[in-house]
Design an enzyme around this catalytic site. Sequence first.
Site, PDB file in Angstrom:
ATOM      1  N   HIS A  85      30.218 -69.007 -29.317  1.00 31.64           N
ATOM      2  CA  HIS A  85      29.798 -70.370 -28.929  1.00 31.64           C
ATOM      3  C   HIS A  85      29.397 -70.827 -30.353  1.00 31.64           C
ATOM      4  O   HIS A  85      28.542 -71.698 -30.188  1.00 31.64           O
ATOM      5  CB  HIS A  85      28.649 -70.367 -27.586  1.00 31.64           C
ATOM      6  CG  HIS A  85      29.013 -69.936 -26.810  1.00 31.64           C
ATOM      7  ND1 HIS A  85      29.349 -70.620 -25.720  1.00 31.64           N
ATOM      8  CD2 HIS A  85      29.210 -68.747 -25.789  1.00 31.64           C
ATOM      9  CE1 HIS A  85      30.138 -69.546 -24.824  1.00 31.64           C
ATOM     10  NE2 HIS A  85      29.284 -68.774 -24.413  1.00 31.64           N
ATOM     11  N   ASN A 130      30.761 -71.738 -18.021  1.00 33.76           N
ATOM     12  CA  ASN A 130      32.233 -70.873 -18.891  1.00 33.76           C
ATOM     13  C   ASN A 130      32.960 -72.421 -17.983  1.00 33.76           C
ATOM     14  O   ASN A 130      32.154 -71.773 -16.905  1.00 33.76           O
ATOM     15  CB  ASN A 130      31.750 -69.807 -19.046  1.00 33.76           C
ATOM     16  CG  ASN A 130      31.649 -68.965 -19.880  1.00 33.76           C
ATOM     17  OD1 ASN A 130      30.802 -70.240 -20.994  1.00 33.76           O
ATOM     18  ND2 ASN A 130      31.832 -68.134 -20.402  1.00 33.76           N
ATOM     19  N   HIS A 143      18.810 -71.266 -22.512  1.00 36.94           N
ATOM     20  CA  HIS A 143      18.318 -69.986 -21.513  1.00 36.94           C
ATOM     21  C   HIS A 143      18.999 -70.051 -20.366  1.00 36.94           C
ATOM     22  O   HIS A 143      17.703 -71.045 -19.252  1.00 36.94           O
ATOM     23  CB  HIS A 143      16.703 -69.923 -21.885  1.00 36.94           C
ATOM     24  CG  HIS A 143      16.561 -68.291 -21.813  1.00 36.94           C
ATOM     25  ND1 HIS A 143      16.674 -68.313 -20.952  1.00 36.94           N
ATOM     26  CD2 HIS A 143      15.301 -68.301 -22.149  1.00 36.94           C
ATOM     27  CE1 HIS A 143      15.826 -66.796 -20.482  1.00 36.94           C
ATOM     28  NE2 HIS A 143      15.339 -66.353 -21.818  1.00 36.94           N
ATOM     29  N   TYR A 189      18.951 -64.622 -24.446  1.00 35.42           N
ATOM     30  CA  TYR A 189      19.025 -66.268 -25.005  1.00 35.42           C
ATOM     31  C   TYR A 189      17.068 -66.394 -26.284  1.00 35.42           C
ATOM     32  O   TYR A 189      17.714 -67.853 -27.215  1.00 35.42           O
ATOM     33  CB  TYR A 189      19.018 -66.905 -24.026  1.00 35.42           C
ATOM     34  CG  TYR A 189      20.501 -67.097 -23.516  1.00 35.42           C
ATOM     35  CD1 TYR A 189      20.808 -66.243 -22.765  1.00 35.42           C
ATOM     36  CD2 TYR A 189      21.588 -68.394 -23.507  1.00 35.42           C
ATOM     37  CE1 TYR A 189      21.937 -66.090 -22.681  1.00 35.42           C
ATOM     38  CE2 TYR A 189      23.217 -68.023 -23.732  1.00 35.42           C
ATOM     39  CZ  TYR A 189      23.050 -66.703 -22.862  1.00 35.42           C
ATOM     40  OH  TYR A 189      24.094 -66.714 -22.326  1.00 35.42           O
TER      41      TYR A 189
END
Length: 753
Positions: free
Chosen positions: A131, A203, A395, A418
């Site tokens: 990403h 997503n 996160h 994360y």
Amino acid sequence: MDPKKAAKTVKETVEATAEKAVDMLTPEVPGAPGSAPAPFDEPTTPHDPLPPKKEHGAPDTRTPTGAETGAPATSNGQQGGYLTTAQGARLRDSDHSLKAGARGPTLLQDHHLREKITHFDHERIPERVVHARGAGAHGTFEGYGTASDVCKAAFLEKGRKTDTFVRFSTVLGSRGSADTVRDTRGFATKFYTEEGTFDLVANNMPVFFIQDGIKFPDIIHAGKPHPDREIPQAQSAHDTFWDFVSLHTEAQHHAIWNMSDRGIPRSYRMMEGFGVHTFRLVNAEGATALVKFHWKPKLGVHSITWEEAQMLGGIDPDFHRRDLYDAIEAGAHPEWELGIQVFPDTPEEMFEGIDLLDPTKIVPEELAPVQPIGKMTLHHNPSNFFAETEQVAFHVGHLPPGIDVTNDPLLQTRLFSYVDTQLTRLGGPNFGQIPINRPHAPVNDMNRDGFHQHAVHTGVAPYKPNSLDGGCPFFAGTDEGAFVDLPVTVPESTKQRENPATFDDHFSQVRLFWASMTPVEKEHIIRAYTFELGKCYEQAIKERQLQCLANIDPVLCQEVATGLGLPAPEPTELLAPVESSPALSQVGGEWPPDGRMVGIVVDPEGDLGGVRELRQAIFAAGMVPLLIAPHGGMVDEMPAQRTFATGRSVEVDVLLIGGCPPPAPDALPARDAEAGASGSVVLDPRVVLMVEECWRHAKVIGAWGEGVTALGQTGVDGTPGVVSGDSAAAVFTEVQQLMAAHRVWERFPASVG
Ligand code: HDE
């Protein structure tokens, strides 16, 4: 120099240039870089920094521990009108290093030089491991109050407003890669709630390639460029990707989503968002429910065509971020409703035979409708890409009381990953204190020190229990808003590296997806697989993926096999009949056109009647006009935003032709005619190309006045979605109606049923 001498005020400076602004660029044309137009001569009278553009937002000015400061957002930006060192000493020169004589070597004592160069040398930070390419925006979320039955989180209360920051992204590409590649898109939202930050790291596709997080490095290594040549960039059309997904068949469901039009969105504003995993909510009475989160865009879910995606990769690799920024600047603020699918929290964690812990499965909306619980509007662009979009750190474990995780093995790994990645990316454990990451809730943790510590903690006892700091900080009870880990029963078990048997079915939902597509969407999926596998070198990999397609649908398999010049294999699985889920299709509805780009081709030497009013009507309809002329500058006191040389069809959603411009001096009509692009030299060949491309991409085309003559030379006149009329106004009205369907779908061939 008088150090107290005030710089000229912002107001004075802006006023001095404001008059020019009105003439040069109408304020409605988005994309101008500064908040005031640049004068020809370099300004030399000192003044405070110019104010930010109206479109710009910035992180709330909170302290590192979440307290409101009340300071304006600009207080985080550069101060005063004079160039200074990083320590605030004013400088009189930054163009010459300090040397031993004009021709001499540079002196080590030149602190300014060293400070400037050293900082520059360290400007880059590692990009995100996935990403990396993204764009962000500030927004506001407003709760509907409809979630109170299942969730006690305060930000969901009716009418309660919460600041948000969203970052959209692609998965595979590097930070500088193109926006329109075929890929999954990230849709990560930070809700700065008063009970602590909630990150919904979602997503634009509801399923994932893998069921267990331990496979994440495998799928990403397979999707990233090959390790030897580092190609191809930002795409899945290569051997390693198809090698992995054809062997690891749980990836097939996500793969078909990527091959569908969802893999090439028209705009970030036109994407759904999915939390993918099942989450567990708890209400004020302590009752729990399982849910899946959905973002539903007000503008509908739309895509570009594959040809447009590829062209845009060269013509405007920033297409999606530009679209987002321009729409926000133009006032077309994108909106999404947040919704939940709610399932009973049973010990099996199943719903209608679907395992809710399996992230490769959806629950069709027809079985569990999405219930709206709030709305988010994005209304400001970041002031500074690095400070906000690059440094924002999400996160999945950032949860307010009322929302908790489940045992989905993909989610469980994410809970670890994360924080871990930010330690490297943002240089230490204090990334939560970076302005964009600061919570909007009081922070009183006992974490101390570390690189880049911004808080100035008081007291002597960052430990518990203590008596020296008066026992502070204290534990909260549930009544005081504590986050309570839900007492979920974990059945007696044995340690195992295994999936539950309910994760074993890798194909029935892929078939469900295929069965839910309209013929034109199926056509696109076939072409996408054929393209991607056609880019692979290894025959075995193509054959293996064809075997997977045979287990999805015989027509899909046969069509792709034909394109690859290979035989279609027989299925190895029983192709049991599946239901379809119409909610998965993008075709068939009508949607608002907000923020759409309307290209207007004009001939400055011809009749410009109606163009001015047309531009106003386009703005009034919430869209953005793009005036395209043979040359730059002003056309009848309107700015030409593109010329025939700088504009291209893929930038617009609809093309209107208001004139019949002859070939401009920079056109090469003879060459183009020879190449077959245009049989005519009466109309500029670039206009012919624009019309042809818009037609190929099933966009609405309209013409009036002399534009009708132009259209007559292109061969598309009289075909579906091509509108001619006497006046610009009448044509635009008709065009708007056609635009509601997003594309002129009947122009696409549909060779499959
Ligand atoms: Fe991520 N993911 N992810 N992911 N993810 C990251 O975190 C990871 C997964 C998603 O705009 C990284 O800060 C693992 C699913 C988005 O800043 C990293 C696994 C979904 C973003 C990471 C997953 C996502 C990330 C890289 C499998 C959809 C961009 C930089 C267990 C629900 C966030 C960072 C942004 C980013 C790990 C799977 C969405 C490395 C290990 C499933 C939108 O931590």
